[in-house]
Design an enzyme around this catalytic site. Structure first.
Site, mmCIF file in Angstrom:
data_model
loop_
_atom_site.group_PDB
_atom_site.id
_atom_site.type_symbol
_atom_site.label_atom_id
_atom_site.label_comp_id
_atom_site.label_asym_id
_atom_site.label_seq_id
_atom_site.Cartn_x
_atom_site.Cartn_y
_atom_site.Cartn_z
ATOM 1 N N CYS A 28 39.746 62.320 97.621
ATOM 2 C CA CYS A 28 40.106 63.326 96.452
ATOM 3 C C CYS A 28 41.542 63.021 95.986
ATOM 4 O O CYS A 28 42.402 62.632 96.674
ATOM 5 C CB CYS A 28 39.949 64.682 97.202
ATOM 6 S SG CYS A 28 38.517 64.861 97.675
ATOM 7 N N ARG A 74 40.536 57.808 93.685
ATOM 8 C CA ARG A 74 40.367 58.518 94.946
ATOM 9 C C ARG A 74 39.023 59.120 95.095
ATOM 10 O O ARG A 74 38.673 59.755 96.010
ATOM 11 C CB ARG A 74 41.562 59.473 95.163
ATOM 12 C CG ARG A 74 42.841 58.879 95.139
ATOM 13 C CD ARG A 74 44.128 59.788 95.080
ATOM 14 N NE ARG A 74 44.034 60.415 96.354
ATOM 15 C CZ ARG A 74 44.944 59.633 97.508
ATOM 16 N NH1 ARG A 74 45.606 58.695 97.483
ATOM 17 N NH2 ARG A 74 44.894 60.210 98.761
ATOM 18 N N TRP A 132 36.075 63.574 95.861
ATOM 19 C CA TRP A 132 35.132 62.416 96.648
ATOM 20 C C TRP A 132 34.401 63.385 97.506
ATOM 21 O O TRP A 132 35.095 63.880 98.457
ATOM 22 C CB TRP A 132 35.690 61.371 97.158
ATOM 23 C CG TRP A 132 34.822 60.516 97.787
ATOM 24 C CD1 TRP A 132 33.980 59.434 96.945
ATOM 25 C CD2 TRP A 132 34.145 60.364 99.299
ATOM 26 N NE1 TRP A 132 33.420 58.615 97.902
ATOM 27 C CE2 TRP A 132 33.257 58.988 99.181
ATOM 28 C CE3 TRP A 132 34.369 61.110 100.065
ATOM 29 C CZ2 TRP A 132 32.725 58.894 100.446
ATOM 30 C CZ3 TRP A 132 33.645 60.785 101.501
ATOM 31 C CH2 TRP A 132 32.702 59.660 101.600
ATOM 32 N N ASN A 149 42.859 68.410 99.254
ATOM 33 C CA ASN A 149 42.385 67.020 99.619
ATOM 34 C C ASN A 149 42.494 66.905 101.282
ATOM 35 O O ASN A 149 43.388 67.201 101.819
ATOM 36 C CB ASN A 149 43.330 65.940 98.916
ATOM 37 C CG ASN A 149 43.194 64.513 99.723
ATOM 38 O OD1 ASN A 149 41.955 64.276 100.026
ATOM 39 N ND2 ASN A 149 44.127 63.973 99.543
ATOM 40 N N GLY A 150 41.122 66.520 101.835
ATOM 41 C CA GLY A 150 41.143 66.489 103.479
ATOM 42 C C GLY A 150 40.178 67.083 103.875
ATOM 43 O O GLY A 150 39.256 67.562 102.997
ATOM 44 N N GLU A 176 33.867 38.456 102.942
ATOM 45 C CA GLU A 176 34.841 39.160 101.566
ATOM 46 C C GLU A 176 34.040 38.898 100.294
ATOM 47 O O GLU A 176 33.726 39.793 99.540
ATOM 48 C CB GLU A 176 36.227 38.422 101.533
ATOM 49 C CG GLU A 176 36.960 39.129 100.509
ATOM 50 C CD GLU A 176 36.962 40.722 100.181
ATOM 51 O OE1 GLU A 176 36.726 41.222 101.221
ATOM 52 O OE2 GLU A 176 37.745 41.001 99.074
ATOM 53 N N LYS A 184 32.405 42.130 97.925
ATOM 54 C CA LYS A 184 32.731 42.309 96.542
ATOM 55 C C LYS A 184 31.455 42.308 95.866
ATOM 56 O O LYS A 184 31.255 43.324 94.895
ATOM 57 C CB LYS A 184 33.434 41.049 96.005
ATOM 58 C CG LYS A 184 35.098 41.012 95.905
ATOM 59 C CD LYS A 184 35.910 42.191 95.793
ATOM 60 C CE LYS A 184 35.753 43.110 96.960
ATOM 61 N NZ LYS A 184 36.874 43.268 97.941
ATOM 62 N N GLU A 231 29.459 45.830 96.642
ATOM 63 C CA GLU A 231 30.002 46.951 96.409
ATOM 64 C C GLU A 231 30.112 47.385 94.757
ATOM 65 O O GLU A 231 30.119 48.550 94.325
ATOM 66 C CB GLU A 231 31.343 47.229 96.864
ATOM 67 C CG GLU A 231 32.657 46.475 96.336
ATOM 68 C CD GLU A 231 33.781 46.711 96.857
ATOM 69 O OE1 GLU A 231 34.299 48.020 97.105
ATOM 70 O OE2 GLU A 231 34.521 45.727 97.370
ATOM 71 N N HIS A 271 18.653 31.993 113.784
ATOM 72 C CA HIS A 271 18.319 32.844 114.974
ATOM 73 C C HIS A 271 17.857 34.243 114.603
ATOM 74 O O HIS A 271 17.895 35.348 115.220
ATOM 75 C CB HIS A 271 19.551 33.345 115.523
ATOM 76 C CG HIS A 271 20.379 31.778 116.366
ATOM 77 N ND1 HIS A 271 19.777 31.307 117.364
ATOM 78 C CD2 HIS A 271 21.125 31.083 115.888
ATOM 79 C CE1 HIS A 271 20.214 30.065 117.737
ATOM 80 N NE2 HIS A 271 21.084 30.050 116.715
ATOM 81 N N LYS A 282 38.928 54.783 96.382
ATOM 82 C CA LYS A 282 39.950 53.772 96.766
ATOM 83 C C LYS A 282 40.428 53.702 98.042
ATOM 84 O O LYS A 282 40.660 53.022 98.745
ATOM 85 C CB LYS A 282 40.881 53.454 95.699
ATOM 86 C CG LYS A 282 41.984 52.348 96.019
ATOM 87 C CD LYS A 282 41.721 51.314 94.961
ATOM 88 C CE LYS A 282 42.493 50.149 95.427
ATOM 89 N NZ LYS A 282 41.817 48.953 95.505
HETATM 90 C C1 F6R Z 1 36.759 46.740 99.262
HETATM 91 C C2 F6R Z 1 37.775 47.832 99.800
HETATM 92 C C3 F6R Z 1 37.650 48.281 101.008
HETATM 93 C C4 F6R Z 1 39.125 48.545 101.276
HETATM 94 C C5 F6R Z 1 39.283 49.239 102.711
HETATM 95 C C6 F6R Z 1 40.406 49.243 103.507
HETATM 96 O O1 F6R Z 1 36.832 46.246 98.054
HETATM 97 O O2 F6R Z 1 38.707 47.993 98.776
HETATM 98 O O3 F6R Z 1 37.000 47.600 101.931
HETATM 99 O O4 F6R Z 1 39.578 47.234 101.617
HETATM 100 O O5 F6R Z 1 38.683 50.702 102.210
HETATM 101 O O6 F6R Z 1 41.547 49.947 102.651
HETATM 102 P P1 F6R Z 1 42.929 49.803 102.896
HETATM 103 O O7 F6R Z 1 43.217 48.454 102.533
HETATM 104 O O8 F6R Z 1 43.575 50.552 101.851
HETATM 105 O O9 F6R Z 1 43.110 50.273 104.380
#
Ligand code: F6R
Length: 593
Positions: A2, A27, A74, A100-101, A470, A474, A477, A493, A588
């Site tokens: 949020c 957010r 969110w 927010n929280g 990684e 990507k 998501e 396995h 994010k």
């Molecule tokens: C994936 C992504 C998330 C963040 C994770 C940690 O693309 O962005 O997996 O990497 O939420 O976030 P930070 O690095 O801000 O602690």
């Protein structure tokens, strides 16, 4: 999660808050809402499910005024719908809040203190605003809000308007970020620094458990007892250009393309000639430890795997990578003398913050590697290294991964004290990243071949496996295709049972020691109908490989392979016409556990 914004000014508060909400949508984007006071002090609330763009459409045209608060959500408590959208209002309609929280004890408060109150939404926020009403029967508004704060357990940044004191925004802050920026046309409050751009040049990052009153020309901050507090002042260092899309269709593509510049920026920040310039205390602290525990989540955790590799190979320090969400609820057996290195792009990830606090309490040294040196985590950790990636707006992290890995390579070199050719390697890495960016058409072609898949697998071994993890994150998501990464040795396995006719399997082959075996594991999947792809390095390549990255020092290869797989994820999502920068269900900054 949020985002909240408030503006107290002479006029145009609506525009300031909407502008801020657009910038904070990363957010959360389940719903959006705003409360605006007009010049004759009439308060109007608009809110609905959906994005800020939709909110703008439902706000009465020409309505504006000196004060406004807004929210982009969110969803945590209750579905994303209009009723649960913020702002929320107290039963007597005097107090309006955005929050927010998460309030952990909201049910208890609801059923004990607020038994005569009506609740319309499923949110925890309605409890806060009605608790303020409850105390206002006996106390003035400031005391009511401060007493309310002492009853809340959990995390909260709140902006509150009292209809009886309509020139003020009341502020509460605990465990979720909140900043106040002071400008000539008014004062602005927000969850992040970017809504402040254009409105303030200086800001204060609020501490936990503070109460504030903001008007158009004053800011006062106290503790919950009403004692005045001094506050820090920082410079707004981000500019508009860094956060505008410019010629790009999506932030994700912009941020992928910025990666060569990010590498060059890191060289300029951390090298003086051939010497590495990193805080000497930090470098010598490594002499007093014999173990590194990396702690992080998501992409930052996958970047940490490369940290482990660098520190074990270059510095001979045994290292482990720990998931912050698991560590919050476990107590690992610690026998060594560890340093805890936290990686967090945002510096605001709730799980990582919780672990950082626990580790600090236990007295172990802590280092944060972050893109946000003004963050909560930066204020707690003993040492902090900036990754200088610039604002990352797209929810899917790209340039932060590269910046984190490059920063760790420089730190490990500094700690190892070995004669370094790293600077040249990094310079060449930036150029080779550009070469890959120049071959997007090949990657678009690969994306066409996987866009209709129901599942995709990445395989590799060692650091190619880590790059696969990684890469899979990507793709899943932003394209919503079920994608998993496996160490190719694990296939037999169990996992190979998932291989069916035409399932795409993408092998990453950049390491001499494992190239042959990963290729033969890939052939085993082909024998079961898989559609195979290989991303290899030039020196190990075969003519049939799908994408060949230029030769680079063997311990930096993930920094090139992920560029390919970031673009593959991007073009797959473009093909599917998806909302690339704001994928479903995500946000994010993961500021709730
Ligand atoms: C994936 C992504 C998330 C963040 C994770 C940690 O693309 O962005 O997996 O990497 O939420 O976030 P930070 O690095 O801000 O602690």
């Amino acid at each position: 999660m949020c985002g909240i914004v408030g503006f107290a000014g002479i006029k145009n508060s609506k525009e300031a808050v909407l502008n801020g909400l657009r910038k904070l949508e990363y957010r959360g984007y389940d719903s959006a809402g705003i409360a605006i006071s007009s010049s004759d002090n009439v308060l109007s609330i608009f809110k609905d499910k959906g994005r800020v763009e939709h909110l703008e459409e439902i706000i009465t045209k020409d309505l504006d005024g000196p004060l406004a608060i807004g929210h982009t959500r969110w969803a945590t408590h209750g579905k994303p719908n209009k009723i649960n959208a913020h702002p929320h209002i107290s039963n007597n309609k005097r107090f309006i809040i955005v929050h927010n929280g998460v309030i952990d004890n909201y049910k208890e408060l609801k059923y004990t203190k607020l038994s005569g109150f009506n609740f319309y939404s499923e949110t925890d926020t309605e409890v806060i605003v009605n608790l303020i009403e409850y105390y206002s029967r006996k106390y003035d508004v400031s005391s009511s809000i401060r007493i309310t704060a002492t009853k809340l357990e959990g995390s909260y940044s709140c902006l509150i308007i009292d209809k009886e004191t309509p020139d003020k925004i009341y502020v509460l802050k605990n465990k979720t970020p909140l900043l106040i920026g002071c400008g000539e046309k008014g004062n602005i409050i927000a969850s992040d620094v970017i809504p402040l751009i254009g409105y303030a040049t200086k800001y204060t990052n609020l501490e936990d458990q503070v109460f504030g009153i903001v008007t158009k020309d004053s800011v006062s901050i106290t503790d919950y007892l009403g004692n005045k507090l001094e506050y820090n002042v920082n410079q707004v260092s981000v500019n508009d250009e860094e956060i505008t899309l410019g010629r790009y269709p999506h932030y994700m593509l912009k941020e992928i393309e910025e990666q060569p510049d990010v590498i060059r920026r890191l060289i300029s920040k951390y090298f003086d000639g051939e010497n590495i310039i990193i805080n000497k205390d930090l470098v010598s602290m490594f002499k007093s430890i014999n173990k590194i525990n990396f702690v992080a989540a998501g992409t930052s955790m996958y970047a940490s795997l490369m940290g482990k590799y660098f520190f074990e190979k270059l510095c001979r320090i045994p290292s482990e990578v720990l998931q912050s969400s698991e560590l919050v609820y476990s107590s690992p057996l610690i026998k060594d003398v560890p340093l805890f290195i936290f990686l967090s792009q945002s510096g605001e990830t709730a799980d990582s913050i919780a672990v950082l606090k626990k580790v600090k309490e236990s007295g172990y040294p802590t280092l944060l590697i972050t893109n946000n040196i003004g963050s909560t985590m930066a204020s707690i950790s003993d040492y902090c290294l900036d990754i200088y990636a610039g604002p990352e707006i797209s929810v899917a992290s790209t340039k932060a991964y590269v910046a984190q890995v490059v920063t760790m390579s420089i730190l490990a070199k500094a700690v190892s004290g070995s004669i370094t050719k790293l600077k040249n390697h990094l310079k060449s890495l930036a150029k080779k990243t550009e070469e890959i960016l120049g071959k997007k058409v090949i990657i678009k072609g690969l994306a066409d071949q996987i866009k209709d898949a129901k599942a995709v697998f990445y395989i590799g071994r060692g650091i190619d496996y880590w790059a696969s993890l990684e890469s899979a994150l990507k793709l899943k998501e932003i394209s919503y295709i079920h994608t998993e990464a496996f160490s190719s040795g694990e296939l037999k396995h169990g996992t190979i049972a998932l291989i069916e006719e035409n399932v795409p399997v993408i092998a990453i082959c950049t390491q001499e020691g494992t190239n042959g075996i990963v290729r033969s594991n890939l052939i085993e999947t082909e024998a079961r109908g898989a559609k195979s792809f290989v991303i290899s390095m030039e020196s190990l390549s075969q003519s049939s490989d799908s994408f060949i990255i230029p030769n680079v020092s063997h311990y930096l290869t993930p920094l090139l392979t992920v560029v390919v797989t970031q673009l593959l994820a991007y073009y797959t999502a473009v093909n599917k016409n998806l909302d690339i920068d704001k994928p479903r269900n995500l946000a994010k900054s993961v500021t709730v556990e």
